[in-house]
Design an enzyme around this catalytic site. Structure first.
Site, mmCIF file in Angstrom:
data_model
loop_
_atom_site.group_PDB
_atom_site.id
_atom_site.type_symbol
_atom_site.label_atom_id
_atom_site.label_comp_id
_atom_site.label_asym_id
_atom_site.label_seq_id
_atom_site.Cartn_x
_atom_site.Cartn_y
_atom_site.Cartn_z
ATOM 1 N N HIS A 1 35.382 -29.521 -17.574
ATOM 2 C CA HIS A 1 34.925 -28.255 -17.000
ATOM 3 C C HIS A 1 35.649 -27.986 -15.681
ATOM 4 O O HIS A 1 36.171 -28.903 -15.049
ATOM 5 C CB HIS A 1 33.413 -28.302 -16.775
ATOM 6 C CG HIS A 1 32.639 -28.023 -18.020
ATOM 7 N ND1 HIS A 1 31.293 -27.772 -18.026
ATOM 8 C CD2 HIS A 1 33.041 -27.963 -19.315
ATOM 9 C CE1 HIS A 1 30.894 -27.568 -19.258
ATOM 10 N NE2 HIS A 1 31.936 -27.676 -20.061
ATOM 11 N N GLU B 1 34.617 -27.203 -12.608
ATOM 12 C CA GLU B 1 34.096 -27.912 -11.434
ATOM 13 C C GLU B 1 34.448 -29.399 -11.510
ATOM 14 O O GLU B 1 34.868 -30.019 -10.536
ATOM 15 C CB GLU B 1 32.584 -27.740 -11.345
ATOM 16 C CG GLU B 1 32.114 -26.279 -11.415
ATOM 17 C CD GLU B 1 31.776 -25.837 -12.828
ATOM 18 O OE1 GLU B 1 32.589 -26.014 -13.756
ATOM 19 O OE2 GLU B 1 30.684 -25.294 -13.017
ATOM 20 N N CYS C 1 27.056 -25.885 -15.109
ATOM 21 C CA CYS C 1 26.226 -26.102 -16.293
ATOM 22 C C CYS C 1 25.139 -27.127 -16.005
ATOM 23 O O CYS C 1 25.333 -28.079 -15.252
ATOM 24 C CB CYS C 1 27.078 -26.563 -17.464
ATOM 25 S SG CYS C 1 27.999 -28.094 -17.163
ATOM 26 N N CYS D 1 27.820 -30.333 -14.936
ATOM 27 C CA CYS D 1 28.397 -30.192 -13.595
ATOM 28 C C CYS D 1 27.333 -30.154 -12.504
ATOM 29 O O CYS D 1 27.598 -30.565 -11.372
ATOM 30 C CB CYS D 1 29.280 -28.944 -13.537
ATOM 31 S SG CYS D 1 30.686 -29.085 -14.662
HETATM 32 N N1 LIG Z 1 30.168 -23.835 -15.326
HETATM 33 C C1 LIG Z 1 30.903 -24.077 -16.421
HETATM 34 N N2 LIG Z 1 32.185 -24.507 -16.276
HETATM 35 C C2 LIG Z 1 32.982 -24.716 -17.354
HETATM 36 O O1 LIG Z 1 34.150 -25.091 -17.194
HETATM 37 C C3 LIG Z 1 32.438 -24.501 -18.675
HETATM 38 N N3 LIG Z 1 33.242 -24.658 -19.797
HETATM 39 C C4 LIG Z 1 31.092 -24.106 -18.782
HETATM 40 N N4 LIG Z 1 30.535 -23.981 -20.025
HETATM 41 C C5 LIG Z 1 29.070 -24.130 -20.165
HETATM 42 C C6 LIG Z 1 28.664 -24.253 -21.641
HETATM 43 O O2 LIG Z 1 27.263 -24.410 -21.687
HETATM 44 C C7 LIG Z 1 29.328 -25.487 -22.310
HETATM 45 O O3 LIG Z 1 30.704 -25.312 -22.355
HETATM 46 C C8 LIG Z 1 28.774 -25.644 -23.731
HETATM 47 O O4 LIG Z 1 27.444 -26.097 -23.644
HETATM 48 C C9 LIG Z 1 29.585 -26.647 -24.549
HETATM 49 O O5 LIG Z 1 29.598 -27.907 -23.896
HETATM 50 P P1 LIG Z 1 31.039 -28.576 -23.611
HETATM 51 O O6 LIG Z 1 31.791 -27.602 -22.715
HETATM 52 O O7 LIG Z 1 31.707 -28.742 -24.935
HETATM 53 O O8 LIG Z 1 30.758 -29.887 -22.898
HETATM 54 N N5 LIG Z 1 30.334 -23.891 -17.661
HETATM 55 ZN ZN LIG Z 2 30.070 -27.777 -16.373
#
Ligand SMILES: Nc1nc(=O)c(N)c(NC[C@H](O)[C@H](O)[C@H](O)COP(=O)(O)O)[nH]1
Ligand SMILES: [Zn+2]
Length: 163
Positions: free
Chosen positions: A54, A56, A91, A101
Site C-alpha cells: 500500500h 503508506e 486502511c 496501514c
Molecule cells: N489507504 C489505502 N492505501 C492503499 O494503497 C490501498 N491499496 C488501499 N486499499 C484499501 C482496500 O481496502 C484494500 O486494497 C482491499 O481491502 C484489498 O486488500 P489488499 O490491498 O489486497 O491488501 N487503501
Molecule cells: Zn493500507
C-alpha cells in the site's frame, strides 16, 4: 510551505497516478512530511514496492530501508513531529489479510501527529473503515483536506470495472 495541505495532497495524488490499476484495490499516493523542517521524508504509491504493498506502507518501508532498520522499528529513527498525507484514508482492514496501514501508522504514534486524507475509503472492499477512530484514540488527528475528492476517487478506482 507550512500549512499548504492541498499542495502536499496534490503531490500525493501525482504519486497515486503511478500505481498500476487493479480491480482489487485502490491507487493511492502518500507523502510523509517532517513538520519541523517541511522536508518530505518519503513518498509512496500502491504497489510501488514488490508484493501487495500500500502507498503508506511503501513510505514506511522506504524510510526504514534508508535508515537500515525494519519497518517495525522505524519509530526509533523518526523525528518527533511528522504529518502523513494520503489520498485515501489508511486502511483498517485488508481483504488480503496483510497488516492494515492504520496499524502501521499506530506503531509510529508520537512521531506522526496528523494524518491528512483526501477521501475516506469507499465501501467497495471494506464496508466500514474504522481507522479514523483508532487513530484519534491514539492521539493522532485525522484531517480531511478538501477539494481533490473527484480526482482522487477517479485515480483510486481506475482499475475497477465501471458499474
Ligand atoms: N489507504 C489505502 N492505501 C492503499 O494503497 C490501498 N491499496 C488501499 N486499499 C484499501 C482496500 O481496502 C484494500 O486494497 C482491499 O481491502 C484489498 O486488500 P489488499 O490491498 O489486497 O491488501 N487503501
Ligand atoms: Zn493500507
Amino acid at each position: 510551505r507550512p500549512g499548504d495541505h492541498k499542495a502536499y495532497m496534490q503531490l500525493a495524488l501525482e504519486h497515486a497516478r503511478k500505481s498500476p490499476p487493479k480491480p482489487t484495490n485502490y491507487r493511492v499516493g502518500a507523502v510523509l512530511v517532517d513538520l519541523a523542517t517541511n522536508e518530505i521524508l518519503a513518498t509512496g504509491y500502491t504497489l510501488e514496492l514488490p508484493g501487495n504493498t500500500h502507498a503508506e506502507q511503501c513510505c514506511f518501508m522506504k524510510l526504514a530501508e534508508k535508515h537500515g532498520v525494519s519497518e517495525e522499528n522505524l519509530k526509533q529513527v523518526l523525528p518527533p513531529e511528522l504529518a502523513l498525507y494520503t489520498t485515501v484514508e489508511p486502511c483498517s482492514k485488508r481483504l488480503s489479510g496483510n497488516l492494515p496501514c492504520v496499524e502501521r501508522v499506530l506503531r509510529l504514534a508520537g512521531s506522526i501527529r496528523t494524518v491528512y486524507v483526501g477521501i475516506m475509503e469507499p465501501e467497495t472492499f471494506v464496508a466500514e473503515n474504522t481507522g479514523r477512530l483508532s487513530l484519534e484514540n491514539a492521539g493522532i488527528s485525522v484531517v480531511h483536506v478538501e477539494g481533490l475528492e473527484k480526482d482522487i476517487l477517479e485515480v483510486a478506482t481506475a482499475g475497477h470495472v465501471r458499474g
